[in-house]
Enzyme design. Structure first.
Site, PDB file in Angstrom:
ATOM      1  N   SER A   1     -38.988 -37.082 -60.067  1.00  0.00           N
ATOM      2  CA  SER A   1     -39.530 -37.106 -61.432  1.00  0.00           C
ATOM      3  C   SER A   1     -40.898 -37.782 -61.467  1.00  0.00           C
ATOM      4  O   SER A   1     -41.793 -37.376 -62.215  1.00  0.00           O
ATOM      5  CB  SER A   1     -38.561 -37.820 -62.373  1.00  0.00           C
ATOM      6  OG  SER A   1     -37.323 -37.136 -62.435  1.00  0.00           O
TER       7      SER A   1
ATOM      8  N   GLY B   1       7.451 -16.055 -72.298  1.00  0.00           N
ATOM      9  CA  GLY B   1       7.901 -17.215 -73.072  1.00  0.00           C
ATOM     10  C   GLY B   1       8.183 -18.372 -72.148  1.00  0.00           C
ATOM     11  O   GLY B   1       8.126 -18.247 -70.911  1.00  0.00           O
TER      12      GLY B   1
ATOM     13  N   SER C   1      10.116 -21.375 -70.066  1.00  0.00           N
ATOM     14  CA  SER C   1      11.352 -21.434 -69.288  1.00  0.00           C
ATOM     15  C   SER C   1      12.490 -21.843 -70.219  1.00  0.00           C
ATOM     16  O   SER C   1      12.368 -22.782 -71.005  1.00  0.00           O
ATOM     17  CB  SER C   1      11.204 -22.464 -68.160  1.00  0.00           C
ATOM     18  OG  SER C   1      12.408 -22.589 -67.432  1.00  0.00           O
TER      19      SER C   1
ATOM     20  N   SER D   1       4.701 -16.015 -67.334  1.00  0.00           N
ATOM     21  CA  SER D   1       3.316 -15.497 -67.442  1.00  0.00           C
ATOM     22  C   SER D   1       2.520 -16.280 -68.481  1.00  0.00           C
ATOM     23  O   SER D   1       2.227 -15.779 -69.558  1.00  0.00           O
ATOM     24  CB  SER D   1       3.314 -14.000 -67.763  1.00  0.00           C
ATOM     25  OG  SER D   1       4.189 -13.674 -68.814  1.00  0.00           O
TER      26      SER D   1
END
Length: 633
Positions: free
Chosen positions: A38, A467, A469, A541
């Site tokens: 810089s 959905g 488990s 899923s």
């Protein structure tokens, strides 16, 4: 404020004209933390008179307040605009600045030195022609110096100037300078950097930045500014074959049809043959049209509209190429991938990939290896995390024209976009097309899906149960299959637990493994639909993206998403396998609903409220929808 020129006072029109047609150099500064990047750019801005008086006054005040140079001006503060940067004295974001001299205009990117900001450096380097690598003369070539050098090489920047900074703190020692030159040269040879210029500088004092320093009489190379003003750029691109991604089909009236875009390689003139990819149609250039009139020749970097002698089909995203040197076309590649998002890369998940003006779907395979950017080692990896770089195979949903990144950075680079959020999550460089991309073709078959469906006396389709488990997915799916079997419907049930005994036995439960788990099942269910079956899929899923992938694997109307909507507390209360208890006890990690997310469907075809209906009633609801859709009679 541009560089002060005598022409401003004498002939302002001539000055503006000369300024307009100056060449433009884009360069980056990079190197280890506190090497003075810089400060160097601040010095260049100061020396080229790019600091306004009020900015200079502010710089003096900031230098006294938060500067790191005692009573001297801290030029780094001109670049470090974030409060956190000023407080810590480090660069976090990429800072872009413009300045000019009598000979050239410049855009410079000051990039962070920390490893956790690798993506920032990649962003800054992506359009650079030259890299200025900073080396602290007191410290020599460090790990971060090697890392940034590797990234510079990876990103195709071939012209490098090594600014050996803070020479004032080593008494302008020629021996130290020569030792650094030797050490860096040996490393540069390993990573393929050859066009290197070394300059001993003091960014703070101004030595060899614009004027030669009396403190280094032993140095006979160029000053840094002289190098930047005179280094040639774009030679390789300009000398390469013609390339222009079509950005817009320009049709202002019935008598004019042109193809507009920015030339990213080579040159073109009326009468030249061209080939439009991926279709491969050919024609000849008729005119090269601009706002300032027709051109006799157009070169890389110019934005033009090209008209052709033939009415060919071409649209946004196509690539116009030299007729005798067209790009390749393929849909599978090996590539370097730089991951740029906090969420890890998920192999197998569908993303979007953008090359030039063309966007298409892509899936990324598990990395062949991840590169340790500090040591250059190749490490095993299942995925890529934020700021990591790896080599992966890419599979696109359609063929695209491309050049290897080493040959053309515009037609060989890409960005990866998350489909859901539209955020850019990665970037990369194409190496080559995979040979199987050319060798694999669809084989025509005599018995197709329609014939199989006719023989089965029902239509094929996928009923996808998703959905938590314990929600009741498998129970409902079993009842549905029993009812369909009674009706004479040919079915197959894919259950999440069952396939992990065989097809997916090699997968765990990380996010990456879950994505691959569903990708495989989506492919299998697609094949079963092609066989004419009604496929019942019962998987947690958890991610919408993979359920969307499964839907896209079959034709419209063949996919029914069933959300078995059971609240977490009820599913946990049932806990038929004792999994929730283990997850709560810390014995199971990455368990959906506990420490791994579940993305509920936003608009499923069927929503089953298991708190309000029995499994039998839910199955009847699915059967009713299948009848209403005409899947079964």
């Amino acid at each position: 404020m541009a560089h002060v020129s005598d022409l401003i006072a004498v002939d302002i029109d001539e000055y503006l004209t000369s300024h307009q047609y100056k060449s433009l150099l884009r360069f980056i500064t990079c190197g280890s933390v506190d090497d003075g990047k810089s400060t160097l750019i601040g010095r260049l801005l100061y020396e080229s008179h790019m600091v306004f008086e009020d900015h200079l006054a502010q710089l003096e005040a900031d230098s006294a307040k938060v500067g790191t140079q005692g009573t001297d001006l801290d030029f780094a503060l001109l670049l470090d605009g974030l409060t956190a940067e000023r407080e810590q004295g480090i660069t976090i974001d990429v800072a872009y600045r413009f300045f000019s001299t009598e000979k050239r205009k410049f855009i410079v990117a000051d990039t962070p030195g920390h490893e956790q900001y690798t993506r920032n450096m990649v962003t800054g380097a992506s359009t650079a022609d030259v890299a200025v690598l900073m080396v602290d003369a007191r410290k020599g070539v460090l790990t971060q110096t090697r890392r940034h050098s590797y990234l510079v090489s990876l990103l195709g920047i071939r012209k490098v100037v090594v600014a050996i900074n803070k020479m004032d703190l080593v008494d302008y020692s020629e021996e130290i300078y020569n030792a650094i030159v030797t050490e860096f040269g040996e490393f540069a040879e390993q990573i393929g950097l050859s066009d290197i210029t070394y300059v001993p500088v003091s960014a703070l004092k101004g030595d060899n930045i614009v004027e030669y320093s009396v403190a280094t009489p032993w140095y006979d190379g160029p000053t840094l500014m002289t190098y930047l003003e005179e280094v040639p750029v774009d030679d390789d691109v300009a000398a390469g074959p013609f390339r222009m991604p079509v950005q817009w089909v320009n049709r202002p009236n019935l008598d004019f049809r042109g193809f507009s875009g920015r030339i990213v390689g080579g040159s073109i003139k009326p009468g030249d043959p061209i080939r439009v990819l991926p279709a491969g149609t050919t024609s000849t250039v008729d005119r090269i049209v601009t706002m300032d009139g027709d051109l006799d020749v157009a070169v890389a970097g110019q934005s033009v509209t090209i008209t052709l002698t033939d009415e060919i089909d071409a649209s946004r995203g196509d690539l116009m190429c030299a007729g005798d040197a067209p790009a390749e076309v393929a849909d599978q590649f090996e590539a370097h991938v730089v991951w740029m998002h906090e969420d890890e890369m998920l192999p197998g998940r569908p993303y979007l990939l953008k090359v030039g003006t063309r966007t298409m779907g892509v899936t990324i395979a598990h990395p062949k290896y991840r590169v340790d950017v500090n040591s250059l080692e190749h490490l095993a990896a299942n995925t890529l995390e934020l700021n990591e770089i790896g080599v992966c195979n890419l599979s696109l949903d359609r063929p695209i024209p491309f050049d290897a990144y080493a040959d053309n950075r515009d037609t060989g680079s890409f960005v990866i976009i998350d489909k859901r959020t539209q955020n850019t999550v990665g970037a990369g460089m194409l190496h080559f097309a995979l040979r199987r991309s050319h060798n694999i073709h669809w084989q025509d078959v005599r018995v197709d899906k329609a014939a199989r469906a006719d023989q089965n006396n029902h239509q094929p389709g996928v009923v996808w149960f998703t959905g938590l488990s314990g929600s009741g997915k498998s129970t409902i799916a079993n009842i549905v299959e029993s009812k369909l079997h009674t009706l004479g419907v040919r079915t197959y049930l894919l259950d999440g637990d069952n396939v992990r005994h065989g097809l997916n036995r090699d997968l765990g439960f990380t996010d990456a493994d879950r994505v691959e788990n569903i990708r495989r099942i989506a492919e299998v269910s697609g094949l079963m639909v092609d066989a004419g079956l009604v496929v019942l899929v019962s998987f947690i899923s958890p991610f919408r993206a993979e359920r969307r992938l499964a839907r896209e694997r079959v034709e419209a109307g063949e996919f029914i998403e069933v959300h078995v909507d059971t609240p977490l507390d009820i599913a946990e209360e049932r806990d038929p396998k004792g999994l929730y208890a283990k997850a709560r006890a810390g014995e199971l990690t990455n368990f959906t609903g506990i420490d791994s997310p579940y993305e509920a469907p936003e608009s499923p075809e069927i929503r089953v409220d298991t708190a309000a209906m029995t499994a039998e009633e839910a199955a009847d609801q699915v059967i009713a929808v299948l009848r209403a859709r005409g899947t079964i009679s």
